[in-house]
Design an enzyme around this catalytic site. Structure first.
Site, PDB file in Angstrom:
ATOM      1  N   ASP A  14       0.732  -1.100  -0.022  1.00 11.76           N
ATOM      2  CA  ASP A  14      -0.004  -0.145   0.160  1.00 11.76           C
ATOM      3  C   ASP A  14       0.983   1.274   0.030  1.00 11.76           C
ATOM      4  O   ASP A  14       0.360   2.486  -0.325  1.00 11.76           O
ATOM      5  CB  ASP A  14      -0.927   0.133   1.261  1.00 11.76           C
ATOM      6  CG  ASP A  14      -1.819  -1.197   1.347  1.00 11.76           C
ATOM      7  OD1 ASP A  14      -1.913  -2.091   0.303  1.00 11.76           O
ATOM      8  OD2 ASP A  14      -2.500  -1.375   2.596  1.00 11.76           O
ATOM      9  N   ARG A  26       0.833  -8.970  -5.120  1.00 13.63           N
ATOM     10  CA  ARG A  26       1.723  -8.938  -3.931  1.00 13.63           C
ATOM     11  C   ARG A  26       2.360 -10.189  -3.865  1.00 13.63           C
ATOM     12  O   ARG A  26       3.011 -10.354  -3.019  1.00 13.63           O
ATOM     13  CB  ARG A  26       0.822  -8.571  -2.634  1.00 13.63           C
ATOM     14  CG  ARG A  26      -0.048  -9.633  -2.067  1.00 13.63           C
ATOM     15  CD  ARG A  26      -0.824  -9.269  -1.038  1.00 13.63           C
ATOM     16  NE  ARG A  26      -1.442 -10.321  -0.471  1.00 13.63           N
ATOM     17  CZ  ARG A  26      -2.454 -10.245   0.463  1.00 13.63           C
ATOM     18  NH1 ARG A  26      -2.830  -8.899   0.995  1.00 13.63           N
ATOM     19  NH2 ARG A  26      -2.977 -11.442   1.050  1.00 13.63           N
ATOM     20  N   MET A  83      -5.263  -3.198  -5.484  1.00 13.22           N
ATOM     21  CA  MET A  83      -5.160  -3.085  -4.066  1.00 13.22           C
ATOM     22  C   MET A  83      -4.590  -1.687  -3.671  1.00 13.22           C
ATOM     23  O   MET A  83      -4.012  -0.771  -4.587  1.00 13.22           O
ATOM     24  CB  MET A  83      -4.450  -4.038  -3.297  1.00 13.22           C
ATOM     25  CG  MET A  83      -5.197  -5.344  -3.235  1.00 13.22           C
ATOM     26  SD  MET A  83      -4.008  -6.547  -2.496  1.00 13.22           S
ATOM     27  CE  MET A  83      -5.346  -8.274  -2.195  1.00 13.22           C
TER      28      MET A  83
HETATM   29  O1  F6P Z   1      -2.553  -4.004   3.618  1.00 12.11           O
HETATM   30  C1  F6P Z   1      -2.111  -4.796   2.348  1.00 12.11           C
HETATM   31  C2  F6P Z   1      -3.160  -5.372   1.627  1.00 12.11           C
HETATM   32  O2  F6P Z   1      -2.593  -6.107   0.511  1.00 12.11           O
HETATM   33  C3  F6P Z   1      -4.297  -4.166   1.148  1.00 12.11           C
HETATM   34  O3  F6P Z   1      -3.830  -3.712   0.041  1.00 12.11           O
HETATM   35  C4  F6P Z   1      -5.385  -5.139   1.234  1.00 12.11           C
HETATM   36  O4  F6P Z   1      -6.541  -4.346   1.131  1.00 12.11           O
HETATM   37  C5  F6P Z   1      -5.292  -5.895   2.349  1.00 12.11           C
HETATM   38  O5  F6P Z   1      -4.044  -6.163   2.378  1.00 12.11           O
HETATM   39  C6  F6P Z   1      -5.865  -7.354   2.011  1.00 12.11           C
HETATM   40  O6  F6P Z   1      -5.839  -7.980   3.326  1.00 12.11           O
HETATM   41  P1  F6P Z   1      -5.801  -9.583   3.369  1.00 12.11           P
HETATM   42  O7  F6P Z   1      -5.143 -10.369   2.713  1.00 12.11           O
HETATM   43  O8  F6P Z   1      -5.620  -9.742   5.133  1.00 12.11           O
HETATM   44  O9  F6P Z   1      -7.329  -9.981   3.315  1.00 12.11           O
END
Ligand code: F6P
Length: 421
Positions: free
Chosen positions: A143, A301, A188
């Site tokens: 982020d 990611r 994201m």
């Molecule tokens: O904070 C990093 C992130 O990848 C955000 O971009 C996204 O909204 C969130 O984590 C998703 O989280 P999780 O993988 O815990 O659902």
């Protein structure tokens, strides 16, 4: 008696969060004269509470440690766990008894704003009880929303993935000249538009796709959006639009919430997903053209093939620097990057001269804050990104790394194959 080290990972993973883990572990193992056992906590502070830890030394001996540098996900597992605000809560003495049991002198936590909240609370409690344990935060988040640092490890690789994938999608979407089409790509980043802004790096000439880019920093107006799409389709047969998962109406409602109830995660954050699908239906209904929405989701990611060499280098260095700072006596700090040779906008003046200094910043000033994209980097109608972002982001996506392969696919380290559940 030598003090032991413990390191954990928390929050959503990045493509280089394990490179930061490598940096901490490699550096700590190389300081055998000063430091004792190097432990990893499984599933962050939540796992540590139930004694889920592992010795990291065997990873070095088996070669697994080298492999984690290019392994996605969080090797040690993760958590989204909020420690109580009240430092008189019984959890704190419980945690510090555990630190004493394992003779911990140095605590490293690799994560984003929520994880820095953990480092802040533990270091404040330590000071309250005059504990000499050193607590250091190592930054990570795709982020890119941590304050007091130029950028965060993980952002560069995710930005490289987004820019490359948007470019690939643009090429694919452009094959039919006689059919008007709209492709909406959801990216994201939660409440900050850094990662979505990276899609501008895919553009090759003025007017090229992605023609429209929407960040959460500017209130999203559905009518203005439909109008923009209509106008763009007059000159572009195949329109690509990039939107952030966090686009919202400016009054507290996320666009994805208009489609369905999004729910919250264990830390209390709304789980933002589905704005692309919502807009796909809206465009279909209002303009009657071919529409496709693509949610990049976790691919942005966890792509090892898109790790930025610069990002990996900085992730490793920030982990190692954290160990150095802790040994020099620092605590309650997060490792941060200060960009040198910048212009007045704070961006690097030349890609070739990009340089950063590793520094420490007070973790209490970082936790639970969010750094968003400066409004002056976004065009006035909120549908595009200005040139400042290009010089800011370009150095961060440079270089490729070689990922070891096995039977034609990447070879990754996988803790769960070593340890029975
Ligand atoms: O904070 C990093 C992130 O990848 C955000 O971009 C996204 O909204 C969130 O984590 C998703 O989280 P999780 O993988 O815990 O659902």
């Amino acid at each position: 008696m030598k003090k032991n080290v413990i390191v954990g990972q928390s929050g959503g993973p990045t493509a280089v969060i394990n490179a930061s883990l490598y940096g901490v572990v490699y550096e700590a193992l190389n300081r055998e004269e000063t430091l004792g056992t190097v432990y990893g906590m499984i599933n962050g502070i939540e796992g540590f509470l139930s004694d889920q830890i592992m010795d990291m030394k065997p990873l070095e001996l088996s070669g697994e440690l080298e492999l984690i540098k290019t392994t996605p996900g969080s090797y040690l597992g993760s958590c989204r766990y909020k420690l109580p605000e009240n430092l008189n809560d019984e959890i704190y003495p419980k945690l510090f008894e555990k630190f004493a049991t394992y003779n911990i002198g140095y605590f490293f936590y690799i994560g984003g704003n929520d994880s820095m909240d953990t480092v802040s609370k533990l270091s404040r409690y330590a000071s309250q009880i005059s504990s000499d344990i050193h607590f250091i935060g190592i930054p990570k988040t795709i982020d890119n929303d941590l304050v007091l640092t130029d950028h965060t490890p993980g952002f560069g690789s995710a930005a490289k993935y987004v820019a490359s994938t948007v470019r690939e999608i643009t090429i694919d979407a452009s094959v039919y000249d006689n059919t008007k089409s709209v492709t909406i790509i959801e990216i994201m980043g939660r409440h900050a538009g850094w990662l979505t802004a990276s899609s501008v790096l895919a553009r090759k000439f003025e007017g090229d796709n992605p023609v429209l880019i929407y960040l959460p920093e500017v209130a999203f107006d559905q009518e203005a959006f439909i109008e923009k799409v209509k106008i763009a389709l007059e000159t572009t047969s195949n329109l690509v639009v990039c939107i952030s998962e966090g686009i919202n109406d400016g009054n507290g409602t996320f666009i994805c919430e208009l489609a369905s109830d999004v729910g919250v995660d264990t830390f209390g954050h709304k789980m933002l997903t589905g704005s692309g699908k919502y807009l796909e239906n809206l465009v279909k209904e209002r303009l009657g053209v071919k529409v496709r929405s693509i949610e990049l989701n976790v691919c942005q990611r966890c792509s090892s093939s898109m790790i930025s060499k610069m990002d990996q280098k900085e992730a490793i260095a920030s982990g190692a620097y954290g160990v150095k700072c802790a040994l020099e006596g620092e605590t309650g700090k997060m490792i941060a990057f200060h960009r040198t040779n910048t212009n007045s906008a704070g961006t690097s003046t030349s890609m070739d001269h990009y340089q950063i200094d590793y520094v420490t910043e007070d973790v209490n000033l970082i936790c639970n804050q969010e750094k968003t994209v400066p409004l002056e980097w976004i065009t006035h109608d909120g549908s595009d990104i200005g040139p400042e972002f290009l010089s800011y982001a370009q150095p961060l996506i440079q270089g490729e790394v070689t990922v070891p392969t096995e039977n034609g696919i990447p070879k990754f380290a996988y803790r769960k194959s070593l340890m029975p559940l």
